[in-house]
Design a protein around this motif. Structure first.
Motif, PDB file in Angstrom:
ATOM      1  N   LEU A   2       0.859  -1.184   0.000  1.00 22.91           N
ATOM      2  CA  LEU A   2       0.000   0.000   0.000  1.00 22.91           C
ATOM      3  C   LEU A   2       0.899   1.238   0.000  1.00 22.91           C
ATOM      4  N   THR A   3       0.587   2.194  -0.849  1.00 23.01           N
ATOM      5  CA  THR A   3       1.376   3.408  -0.953  1.00 23.01           C
ATOM      6  C   THR A   3       0.628   4.566  -0.302  1.00 23.01           C
ATOM      7  N   LYS A   4       1.249   5.215   0.659  1.00 23.96           N
ATOM      8  CA  LYS A   4       0.605   6.358   1.310  1.00 23.96           C
ATOM      9  C   LYS A   4       0.637   7.547   0.359  1.00 23.96           C
ATOM     10  N   ARG A   5      -0.518   8.160   0.123  1.00 25.39           N
ATOM     11  CA  ARG A   5      -0.625   9.263  -0.823  1.00 25.39           C
ATOM     12  C   ARG A   5      -0.886  10.609  -0.159  1.00 25.39           C
ATOM     13  N   TRP A  10      -4.337   5.812   1.169  1.00 19.67           N
ATOM     14  CA  TRP A  10      -3.372   4.888   0.585  1.00 19.67           C
ATOM     15  C   TRP A  10      -3.942   4.341  -0.730  1.00 19.67           C
ATOM     16  N   THR A  11      -3.060   3.904  -1.612  1.00 18.68           N
ATOM     17  CA  THR A  11      -3.501   3.265  -2.854  1.00 18.68           C
ATOM     18  C   THR A  11      -2.782   1.949  -3.047  1.00 18.68           C
ATOM     19  N   TYR A  12      -3.395   1.102  -3.848  1.00 19.65           N
ATOM     20  CA  TYR A  12      -2.808  -0.178  -4.235  1.00 19.65           C
ATOM     21  C   TYR A  12      -3.073  -0.352  -5.725  1.00 19.65           C
ATOM     22  N   SER A  28      -8.296   2.491  -3.786  1.00 19.27           N
ATOM     23  CA  SER A  28      -8.037   3.549  -2.809  1.00 19.27           C
ATOM     24  C   SER A  28      -8.536   3.105  -1.442  1.00 19.27           C
ATOM     25  N   LEU A  56      -3.732  -1.010   9.093  1.00 19.91           N
ATOM     26  CA  LEU A  56      -4.320   0.331   9.055  1.00 19.91           C
ATOM     27  C   LEU A  56      -5.568   0.449   9.915  1.00 19.91           C
TER      28      LEU A  56
END
Length: 227
Positions: A2-5, A10-12, A28, A56
Motif C-alpha cells: 500500500l502506498t501512502k498518498r 493509501w492506494t494499491y 483507494s 491500518l
C-alpha cells in the motif's frame, strides 16, 4: 503493498488488461475519522493485502465506481470481514445478484463517512452511471472510467491506443464514452459538481495518479464538454 498518498489515504495498484491492452487499476483506501477503513474499487484480497489493511484498521465499507468498475472482488471482502458493508453504484445490484448490498449510493454521503468523504453520481450517459468520490483530508478526487490517465509511463501499445481514443496524457474518458452520452446537460452538470470540490490530487480509475494540479487536469481533459 500500500502506498501512502496523503493524510489517511493509501492506494494499491494492480495490472489489468482490457482487450489485450494493459491499463492497470487502482484501489483507494481511506481511513475514516472513526478509525474504520473505506475501500474504493477493491483489489483481489491476497493474504499480503489483507495483512496490510489490518495494519491500518478495520475494513468497514467497500465501494465500487460503477456497475462496470471496481466490483469484481467484493465477495472476497464479504467473506473476509463479516461486519463489512458492501455499497453499490446505481445498476450494480442487478449485475451482481450474487451479492447482498447494504446500500445503493446516491449524491448524499452516509453520515458514517460523510465527514471524510463526499460523493457525486455522474449521470447522463447511456450505460455508465458512476460514483465519483472526494477525500477531504487529502484533497483527493477518486474517479473510475470517467477518468483515465494514460501517460509516458505506460507500455507503447497502451500509449498508442490512448492516442487513438483521444485520452493520452489527459484525465479524460475514451472517445467512445464521449460519443455515447445521452444527456449532455446532465453529464456536464455532474462533472461541474466534481469540479466544485477543493481537490488537488486525482486518482484515476486507470493510469497514473496526478499528485498535484489535478483540478486543472480534469478541466483540461473535459474541455470538449465544458467549453
Amino acid at each position: 503493498m500500500l502506498t501512502k498518498r496523503g493524510e489517511r489515504l493509501w492506494t494499491y495498484e494492480e495490472p489489468l488488461q482490457f482487450f489485450g491492452v494493459e491499463i492497470g487499476r487502482i484501489m483507494s483506501v481511506m481511513k475514516l475519522s472513526s478509525g474504520g477503513l473505506f475501500v474504493q474499487s477493491p483489489a483481489r484480497l491476497t493474504p499480503k493485502l489483507r495483512a496490510a489493511l489490518a495494519d491500518l484498521g478495520e475494513v468497514r465499507f467497500v465501494a465500487p465506481a460503477s456497475k462496470l468498475h471496481g466490483h469484481l472482488y467484493m465477495e472476497q471482502y464479504r467473506a473476509a470481514y463479516p461486519d463489512v458493508e458492501l455499497l453499490a453504484a446505481p445498476g450494480l445490484p442487478a449485475r451482481r445478484s450474487d451479492l447482498r448490498f447494504d446500500q445503493v449510493l446516491g449524491d448524499t454521503p452516509d453520515p458514517r463517512w460523510g465527514m471524510d468523504i463526499d460523493q457525486v453520481v455522474v449521470s447522463g450517459h447511456r450505460w455508465l452511471t458512476e460514483v465519483a468520490y472526494f477525500h477531504r483530508p487529502s484533497r483527493t478526487a477518486i474517479l473510475g472510467d470517467i477518468g483515465f490517465h494514460i501517460d509516458e509511463h505506460h507500455p507503447l501499445k497502451t500509449r498508442l491506443v490512448a492516442r487513438a481514443l483521444r485520452m493520452y496524457r489527459r484525465v479524460s474518458p475514451p472517445i467512445e464514452l464521449r460519443a455515447t452520452i445521452a444527456n449532455e446537460a446532465t453529464f456536464r452538470r455532474s462533472i461541474r459538481d466534481v469540479l466544485a470540490w477543493d481537490f488537488d490530487r486525482v486518482i484515476p480509475g486507470h493510469g497514473t495518479i496526478v499528485e498535484t494540479g489535478g483540478k486543472s487536469a480534469v478541466i483540461e481533459g473535459y474541455g470538449w464538454l465544458l467549453e
